[in-house]
Scaffold this motif. Structure first.
Motif, PDB file in Angstrom:
ATOM      1  N   SER A  47       0.831  -1.195   0.000  1.00 40.53           N
ATOM      2  CA  SER A  47       0.000   0.000   0.000  1.00 40.53           C
ATOM      3  C   SER A  47       0.871   1.252   0.000  1.00 40.53           C
ATOM      4  CB  SER A  47      -0.902  -0.011   1.238  1.00 40.53           C
ATOM      5  OG  SER A  47      -1.733   1.118   1.226  1.00 40.53           O
ATOM      6  N   TRP A  48       0.806   2.001  -1.076  1.00 40.39           N
ATOM      7  CA  TRP A  48       1.556   3.248  -1.230  1.00 40.39           C
ATOM      8  C   TRP A  48       0.592   4.354  -1.629  1.00 40.39           C
ATOM      9  CZ3 TRP A  48       6.571   5.366  -1.550  1.00 40.39           C
ATOM     10  CH2 TRP A  48       7.611   4.521  -1.181  1.00 40.39           C
ATOM     11  N   ASN A  49       0.883   5.574  -1.229  1.00 44.72           N
ATOM     12  CA  ASN A  49       0.184   6.742  -1.733  1.00 44.72           C
ATOM     13  C   ASN A  49       0.780   7.037  -3.108  1.00 44.72           C
ATOM     14  OD1 ASN A  49       0.232   9.751  -2.266  1.00 44.72           O
ATOM     15  ND2 ASN A  49      -1.288   9.632  -0.630  1.00 44.72           N
ATOM     16  N   GLY A  50      -0.041   6.977  -4.149  1.00 41.03           N
ATOM     17  CA  GLY A  50       0.455   7.145  -5.516  1.00 41.03           C
ATOM     18  C   GLY A  50       1.158   8.461  -5.774  1.00 41.03           C
ATOM     19  N   PRO A  51       0.535   9.607  -5.433  1.00 40.21           N
ATOM     20  CA  PRO A  51       1.226  10.873  -5.664  1.00 40.21           C
ATOM     21  C   PRO A  51       2.554  10.955  -4.903  1.00 40.21           C
ATOM     22  CG  PRO A  51      -1.103  11.272  -5.390  1.00 40.21           C
ATOM     23  CD  PRO A  51      -0.879   9.810  -5.089  1.00 40.21           C
ATOM     24  N   ARG A  52       2.609  10.396  -3.715  1.00 42.17           N
ATOM     25  CA  ARG A  52       3.867  10.400  -2.963  1.00 42.17           C
ATOM     26  C   ARG A  52       4.896   9.488  -3.635  1.00 42.17           C
ATOM     27  NH1 ARG A  52       3.378   9.581   3.191  1.00 42.17           N
ATOM     28  NH2 ARG A  52       2.652  11.701   2.967  1.00 42.17           N
ATOM     29  N   PHE A  53       4.469   8.316  -4.071  1.00 38.67           N
ATOM     30  CA  PHE A  53       5.366   7.369  -4.735  1.00 38.67           C
ATOM     31  C   PHE A  53       6.007   8.005  -5.971  1.00 38.67           C
ATOM     32  CE2 PHE A  53       6.127   4.026  -7.912  1.00 38.67           C
ATOM     33  CZ  PHE A  53       6.993   3.193  -7.200  1.00 38.67           C
ATOM     34  N   PHE A  54       5.211   8.764  -6.737  1.00 37.71           N
ATOM     35  CA  PHE A  54       5.731   9.391  -7.950  1.00 37.71           C
ATOM     36  C   PHE A  54       6.317  10.780  -7.710  1.00 37.71           C
ATOM     37  CE2 PHE A  54       3.189   6.048  -9.819  1.00 37.71           C
ATOM     38  CZ  PHE A  54       4.042   5.595 -10.819  1.00 37.71           C
ATOM     39  N   GLY A  55       6.475  11.168  -6.452  1.00 36.31           N
ATOM     40  CA  GLY A  55       7.159  12.415  -6.120  1.00 36.31           C
ATOM     41  C   GLY A  55       6.338  13.662  -6.285  1.00 36.31           C
ATOM     42  N   LEU A  56       5.020  13.521  -6.298  1.00 41.48           N
ATOM     43  CA  LEU A  56       4.159  14.690  -6.453  1.00 41.48           C
ATOM     44  C   LEU A  56       3.737  15.278  -5.118  1.00 41.48           C
ATOM     45  CD1 LEU A  56       1.870  13.289  -9.267  1.00 41.48           C
ATOM     46  CD2 LEU A  56       3.910  14.718  -9.495  1.00 41.48           C
ATOM     47  N   ARG A  57       4.006  14.553  -4.053  1.00 39.73           N
ATOM     48  CA  ARG A  57       3.666  15.005  -2.705  1.00 39.73           C
ATOM     49  C   ARG A  57       4.834  14.663  -1.801  1.00 39.73           C
ATOM     50  NH1 ARG A  57      -1.533  12.432  -0.969  1.00 39.73           N
ATOM     51  NH2 ARG A  57      -2.365  13.851  -2.510  1.00 39.73           N
ATOM     52  N   GLU A  58       5.116  15.552  -0.851  1.00 37.57           N
ATOM     53  CA  GLU A  58       6.229  15.313   0.055  1.00 37.57           C
ATOM     54  C   GLU A  58       5.902  14.209   1.040  1.00 37.57           C
ATOM     55  OE1 GLU A  58       7.318  18.963   1.892  1.00 37.57           O
ATOM     56  OE2 GLU A  58       8.217  19.749   0.080  1.00 37.57           O
ATOM     57  N   GLY A  59       6.909  13.432   1.380  1.00 41.19           N
ATOM     58  CA  GLY A  59       6.751  12.370   2.357  1.00 41.19           C
ATOM     59  C   GLY A  59       7.046  12.873   3.754  1.00 41.19           C
ATOM     60  N   GLU A  60       7.173  11.943   4.679  1.00 41.58           N
ATOM     61  CA  GLU A  60       7.412  12.302   6.075  1.00 41.58           C
ATOM     62  C   GLU A  60       8.739  13.019   6.261  1.00 41.58           C
ATOM     63  OE1 GLU A  60       6.939   8.893   8.546  1.00 41.58           O
ATOM     64  OE2 GLU A  60       4.983   8.430   7.712  1.00 41.58           O
ATOM     65  N   SER A  61       9.713  12.738   5.411  1.00 42.59           N
ATOM     66  CA  SER A  61      11.017  13.385   5.553  1.00 42.59           C
ATOM     67  C   SER A  61      10.996  14.832   5.088  1.00 42.59           C
ATOM     68  CB  SER A  61      12.070  12.623   4.744  1.00 42.59           C
ATOM     69  OG  SER A  61      11.780  12.738   3.353  1.00 42.59           O
ATOM     70  N   GLY A  62       9.874  15.244   4.444  1.00 40.33           N
ATOM     71  CA  GLY A  62       9.776  16.626   3.972  1.00 40.33           C
ATOM     72  C   GLY A  62      10.345  16.819   2.587  1.00 40.33           C
ATOM     73  N   LYS A  63      10.803  15.738   1.972  1.00 41.52           N
ATOM     74  CA  LYS A  63      11.358  15.832   0.632  1.00 41.52           C
ATOM     75  C   LYS A  63      10.644  14.855  -0.273  1.00 41.52           C
ATOM     76  CE  LYS A  63      15.931  17.016   2.275  1.00 41.52           C
ATOM     77  NZ  LYS A  63      17.316  16.650   2.365  1.00 41.52           N
ATOM     78  N   ALA A  64      10.432  15.266  -1.517  1.00 42.82           N
ATOM     79  CA  ALA A  64       9.846  14.355  -2.492  1.00 42.82           C
ATOM     80  C   ALA A  64      10.901  13.311  -2.840  1.00 42.82           C
ATOM     81  CB  ALA A  64       9.421  15.122  -3.731  1.00 42.82           C
ATOM     82  N   GLY A  65      10.449  12.166  -3.328  1.00 42.36           N
ATOM     83  CA  GLY A  65      11.387  11.100  -3.693  1.00 42.36           C
ATOM     84  C   GLY A  65      12.454  11.580  -4.643  1.00 42.36           C
ATOM     85  N   LYS A  66      13.634  10.975  -4.585  1.00 41.89           N
ATOM     86  CA  LYS A  66      14.763  11.447  -5.379  1.00 41.89           C
ATOM     87  C   LYS A  66      14.852  10.792  -6.744  1.00 41.89           C
ATOM     88  CE  LYS A  66      17.575  12.373  -1.332  1.00 41.89           C
ATOM     89  NZ  LYS A  66      18.763  12.022  -0.587  1.00 41.89           N
ATOM     90  N   GLN A  67      14.176   9.655  -6.946  1.00 36.57           N
ATOM     91  CA  GLN A  67      14.405   8.905  -8.165  1.00 36.57           C
ATOM     92  C   GLN A  67      13.374   9.157  -9.253  1.00 36.57           C
ATOM     93  OE1 GLN A  67      14.517   4.956  -6.554  1.00 36.57           O
ATOM     94  NE2 GLN A  67      16.735   5.015  -6.401  1.00 36.57           N
ATOM     95  N   GLN A  68      12.458  10.073  -9.083  1.00 36.32           N
ATOM     96  CA  GLN A  68      11.446  10.281 -10.088  1.00 36.32           C
ATOM     97  C   GLN A  68      11.690  11.578 -10.842  1.00 36.32           C
ATOM     98  OE1 GLN A  68      10.807  10.526  -6.803  1.00 36.32           O
ATOM     99  NE2 GLN A  68      10.659  12.711  -6.831  1.00 36.32           N
ATOM    100  N   GLN A  69      11.088  11.644 -12.007  1.00 35.84           N
ATOM    101  CA  GLN A  69      11.183  12.851 -12.833  1.00 35.84           C
ATOM    102  C   GLN A  69       9.780  13.156 -13.333  1.00 35.84           C
ATOM    103  OE1 GLN A  69      13.757  11.763 -16.016  1.00 35.84           O
ATOM    104  NE2 GLN A  69      15.519  11.453 -14.687  1.00 35.84           N
ATOM    105  N   VAL A  70       9.523  14.411 -13.616  1.00 36.92           N
ATOM    106  CA  VAL A  70       8.248  14.802 -14.214  1.00 36.92           C
ATOM    107  C   VAL A  70       8.580  15.600 -15.451  1.00 36.92           C
ATOM    108  CG1 VAL A  70       6.117  16.101 -13.900  1.00 36.92           C
ATOM    109  CG2 VAL A  70       7.126  14.916 -11.960  1.00 36.92           C
ATOM    110  N   ARG A  71       7.982  15.196 -16.591  1.00 39.38           N
ATOM    111  CA  ARG A  71       8.207  15.909 -17.841  1.00 39.38           C
ATOM    112  C   ARG A  71       6.868  16.290 -18.422  1.00 39.38           C
ATOM    113  NH1 ARG A  71      11.496  11.215 -20.132  1.00 39.38           N
ATOM    114  NH2 ARG A  71       9.592  10.979 -21.302  1.00 39.38           N
ATOM    115  N   ALA A  72       6.786  17.470 -18.968  1.00 43.24           N
ATOM    116  CA  ALA A  72       5.584  17.868 -19.693  1.00 43.24           C
ATOM    117  C   ALA A  72       5.833  17.562 -21.157  1.00 43.24           C
ATOM    118  CB  ALA A  72       5.295  19.356 -19.507  1.00 43.24           C
TER     119      ALA A  72
END
Length: 164
Positions: free
Chosen positions: A138-163
């Motif tokens: 069970s993962w929060n999808g937006p958090r998993f993809f780095g769209l929302r900050e996690g408990e550490s206060g930082k978004a995940g480091k391994q994702q990228q977002v491209r338009a």
């Protein structure tokens, strides 16, 4: 709208409004919170940072002097307020945006489309469903993809977002 009149109650010069906002901007945080409490007749919400306190007070001052939103804007804001949490899937991301996340040595690419999210040629209604399949837990999808900050206060480091 519950936050004040739509039309100005009295005629006030733009210079006087600017001077009052400037005065508020120079206040220490404690006095700014007191100004908020005087204006809204309650303490400011906990966690509301200084800049947002000031902006909200500035809006209220301008609203009282010059009037509030027009009816069309009020209807739009009311419609946004009526939406359920699930209705707001990634509102800030437009169709065509590509999310990339590396997990378990595999690169996962999700494309945002009007109907939802495409991953491995299948459309899903939520990022959480995709994150659950990828991780097997069970993962929060937006958090998993780095769209929302996690408990550490930082978004995940391994994702990228491209338009696209």
């Amino acid at each position: 709208m519950r936050y004040g009149p739509k039309r100005p109650a009295q005629s006030v010069s733009p210079e006087a409004i600017a001077a009052e906002i400037e005065r508020l901007a120079g206040l220490p945080l404690k006095e700014l919170k007191a100004a908020w409490a005087a204006e809204f007749r309650r303490d400011p919400p906990k966690g509301l940072w200084r800049d947002l306190l000031l902006r909200t007070l500035a809006w209220r001052i301008q609203e009282r002097a010059f009037g509030g939103h027009d009816k069309a804007t009020e209807r739009l804001l009311e419609a946004y307020g009526q939406k359920k949490p699930g209705d707001a899937r990634c509102q800030r991301l437009k169709a065509g945006t590509i999310l990339v996340r590396e997990f378990g040595g595999t690169r996962h690419t999700v494309t945002i489309v009007p109907e939802g999210f495409v991953w491995q040629d299948k459309t899903y209604s939520s990022l959480t469903a995709i994150a659950r399949i990828i991780t097997g837990s069970s993962w929060n999808g937006p958090r998993f993809f780095g769209l929302r900050e996690g408990e550490s206060g930082k978004a995940g480091k391994q994702q990228q977002v491209r338009a696209a």
